[in-house]
Write a protein that holds these residues in place. Structure first.
Motif, PDB file in Angstrom:
ATOM      1  N   ASN A  51      19.485 -34.066   3.775  1.00 14.81           N
ATOM      2  CA  ASN A  51      20.089 -33.509   2.555  1.00 14.81           C
ATOM      3  C   ASN A  51      19.609 -32.079   2.310  1.00 14.81           C
ATOM      4  OD1 ASN A  51      21.575 -35.845   1.882  1.00 14.81           O
ATOM      5  ND2 ASN A  51      19.774 -36.760   0.922  1.00 14.81           N
ATOM      6  N   LYS A  52      19.655 -31.279   3.379  1.00 10.71           N
ATOM      7  CA  LYS A  52      19.170 -29.908   3.274  1.00 10.71           C
ATOM      8  C   LYS A  52      20.225 -28.950   3.815  1.00 10.71           C
ATOM      9  CE  LYS A  52      14.785 -27.505   3.630  1.00 10.71           C
ATOM     10  NZ  LYS A  52      13.376 -27.629   4.034  1.00 10.71           N
ATOM     11  N   ALA A  53      20.454 -27.868   3.097  1.00 12.47           N
ATOM     12  CA  ALA A  53      21.388 -26.826   3.525  1.00 12.47           C
ATOM     13  C   ALA A  53      20.592 -25.576   3.876  1.00 12.47           C
ATOM     14  CB  ALA A  53      22.394 -26.524   2.433  1.00 12.47           C
ATOM     15  N   ILE A  54      20.934 -24.943   5.002  1.00 11.74           N
ATOM     16  CA  ILE A  54      20.218 -23.764   5.494  1.00 11.74           C
ATOM     17  C   ILE A  54      21.231 -22.662   5.780  1.00 11.74           C
ATOM     18  CG2 ILE A  54      18.691 -22.848   7.290  1.00 11.74           C
ATOM     19  CD1 ILE A  54      17.794 -25.749   7.802  1.00 11.74           C
ATOM     20  N   ALA A  55      20.895 -21.447   5.412  1.00 10.15           N
ATOM     21  CA  ALA A  55      21.759 -20.304   5.710  1.00 10.15           C
ATOM     22  C   ALA A  55      20.900 -19.065   5.925  1.00 10.15           C
ATOM     23  CB  ALA A  55      22.758 -20.069   4.586  1.00 10.15           C
ATOM     24  N   LEU A  56      21.485 -18.098   6.591  1.00 12.69           N
ATOM     25  CA  LEU A  56      20.804 -16.826   6.807  1.00 12.69           C
ATOM     26  C   LEU A  56      21.042 -15.935   5.602  1.00 12.69           C
ATOM     27  CD1 LEU A  56      19.231 -15.118   8.912  1.00 12.69           C
ATOM     28  CD2 LEU A  56      21.452 -14.288   9.711  1.00 12.69           C
ATOM     29  N   GLU A  57      19.976 -15.505   4.964  1.00 15.43           N
ATOM     30  CA  GLU A  57      20.085 -14.633   3.794  1.00 15.43           C
ATOM     31  C   GLU A  57      20.282 -13.184   4.214  1.00 15.43           C
ATOM     32  OE1 GLU A  57      19.031 -13.731  -0.553  1.00 15.43           O
ATOM     33  OE2 GLU A  57      20.139 -15.242   0.563  1.00 15.43           O
ATOM     34  N   SER A  58      19.446 -12.721   5.161  1.00 19.85           N
ATOM     35  CA  SER A  58      19.552 -11.318   5.578  1.00 19.85           C
ATOM     36  C   SER A  58      18.792 -11.090   6.878  1.00 19.85           C
ATOM     37  CB  SER A  58      18.999 -10.377   4.491  1.00 19.85           C
ATOM     38  OG  SER A  58      17.604 -10.586   4.313  1.00 19.85           O
ATOM     39  N   ILE A  59      19.224 -10.064   7.610  1.00 17.53           N
ATOM     40  CA  ILE A  59      18.500  -9.555   8.785  1.00 17.53           C
ATOM     41  C   ILE A  59      18.465  -8.035   8.661  1.00 17.53           C
ATOM     42  CG2 ILE A  59      18.463  -9.251  11.290  1.00 17.53           C
ATOM     43  CD1 ILE A  59      19.848 -11.850  11.641  1.00 17.53           C
ATOM     44  N   TYR A  70      12.631  -6.970  13.497  1.00 18.41           N
ATOM     45  CA  TYR A  70      13.747  -7.551  12.753  1.00 18.41           C
ATOM     46  C   TYR A  70      13.151  -8.408  11.632  1.00 18.41           C
ATOM     47  CZ  TYR A  70      17.184  -6.204  16.295  1.00 18.41           C
ATOM     48  OH  TYR A  70      18.002  -5.488  17.144  1.00 18.41           O
ATOM     49  N   LYS A  71      13.442  -8.022  10.401  1.00 19.25           N
ATOM     50  CA  LYS A  71      12.970  -8.781   9.251  1.00 19.25           C
ATOM     51  C   LYS A  71      14.067  -9.772   8.857  1.00 19.25           C
ATOM     52  CE  LYS A  71      10.139  -4.915   7.648  1.00 19.25           C
ATOM     53  NZ  LYS A  71       9.926  -3.894   6.579  1.00 19.25           N
ATOM     54  N   VAL A  72      13.732 -11.052   8.898  1.00 19.17           N
ATOM     55  CA  VAL A  72      14.723 -12.107   8.713  1.00 19.17           C
ATOM     56  C   VAL A  72      14.342 -12.956   7.510  1.00 19.17           C
ATOM     57  CG1 VAL A  72      15.918 -14.042   9.813  1.00 19.17           C
ATOM     58  CG2 VAL A  72      15.070 -12.143  11.224  1.00 19.17           C
ATOM     59  N   VAL A  73      15.331 -13.256   6.674  1.00 15.42           N
ATOM     60  CA  VAL A  73      15.118 -14.123   5.519  1.00 15.42           C
ATOM     61  C   VAL A  73      16.128 -15.273   5.574  1.00 15.42           C
ATOM     62  CG1 VAL A  73      14.980 -14.311   3.010  1.00 15.42           C
ATOM     63  CG2 VAL A  73      14.352 -12.161   4.133  1.00 15.42           C
TER      64      VAL A  73
END
Length: 295
Positions: A51-59, A70-73
């Motif tokens: 029950n977890k959703a994951i997405a890329l916020e920013s690179i 590369y700064k990844v959030v």
């Protein structure tokens, strides 16, 4: 702003094809650039089991003092969990307005330093965020799509990660339960010496040659020999300039031990915003220092 300590860990990211590790910095950077072009909906992954959703916020790509980063959030949330609100002042409760499909947004920060033979990563450890294993699984899902749209790549490799222990080399080596391989980095000038006299030095080859020793299946290389080479390396009595060991730690986790890495910090003090969320600029500033940026 208030402050808080955040735990961090160190990782080596490369590619795995069959049982062979390799790294292509150009391909890795192209992949990260590709992720920046993917629409937000496609970047979202729902783990129905947890029950977890994951997405890329920013690179964000940056180069400072010759260090390519590369700064990844990542952002994530736990859904299907909407209990009533409880007041911290008097204990009263009221129904929540949060939908079952929604969850509290959690941020997880990481930063890649792109080196010649690995993507060296510092990762923010978050119990409620995204784990390194979840990050690797997420990246590999999108790597498959990236390979499909790349004419020069074959679908025969994946992204692999192994933890880099914070201890010094010999301490970390002593804690391994199995050593699968050892890589010895030597200067290419030995091609024309008595060591490898059958080969001529090639001016087009890299400065370092890598000699790899592999254990037999389900066996382990001896620690004693590696310790002797490391001792010679630190006293200037060997042609070897660097040692990298791949194996398993006592928890059976993949581990990479590198003689270039000394003892590391395992937490940093960062600033928090008024809502209690970590200030990303503050955290990445600390990570930059650990990666070698001095200003």
């Amino acid at each position: 702003m208030s402050t808080q300590k955040r735990k961090i860990s160190y990782w080596s990211f490369d590619f795995l094809s069959g049982d062979e590790h390799f790294f292509d910095a150009d391909v890795f950077c192209r992949f990260l650039a590709y992720l920046q072009t993917v629409n937000q909906q496609s970047l979202l992954y729902r783990d129905e089991k947890q029950n977890k959703a994951i997405a890329l916020e920013s690179i964000r790509e940056e180069t400072k003092q010759g260090i390519h980063m590369y700064k990844v959030v990542f952002k994530s949330c736990k859904y299907n969990h909407s209990p009533d609100y409880m007041s911290s002042l008097d204990g009263t409760e009221r129904p929540t307005e949060k939908l079952l499909s929604e969850g509290d947004k959690e941020l997880t920060h990481m930063c890649f330093r792109i080196d010649a033979d690995e993507a060296y990563a510092i990762f923010e450890e978050r119990r409620n965020g995204v784990s390194v294993g979840g990050t690797v699984a997420y990246l590999n899902r999108h790597l498959n799509a990236f390979i499909e749209v790349s004419d020069d790549l074959e679908d025969d490799f994946c992204i692999w990660s192994s933890i880099i222990p914070p201890e010094d080399f010999l301490t970390a080596l002593g804690k391994t339960s199995r050593i699968a391989s050892t890589e010895l980095f030597v200067e290419n000038k030995i091609l024309g010496t008595g060591y490898l006299g059958l080969m001529d030095e090639d001016i087009n080859s890299q400065n370092d040659l890598i000699i790899t020793m592999k254990a037999k299946p389900r066996k382990s290389l001896a620690k004693r020999g590696i310790e002797s080479i490391y001792t010679a390396l630190t006293t200037g009595g060997t042609e070897v300039s660097r040692i990298r060991v791949r194996g398993k730690d006592i928890n059976k986790m993949d581990v990479t031990i590198d003689s270039l890495n000394g003892k590391k910090m395992d937490e940093v003090t960062v600033k928090l915003q008024e809502n209690g969320i970590v200030d990303s600029y503050s955290l990445f500033a600390k990570i930059e220092e650990l990666l070698g940026v001095t200003i």
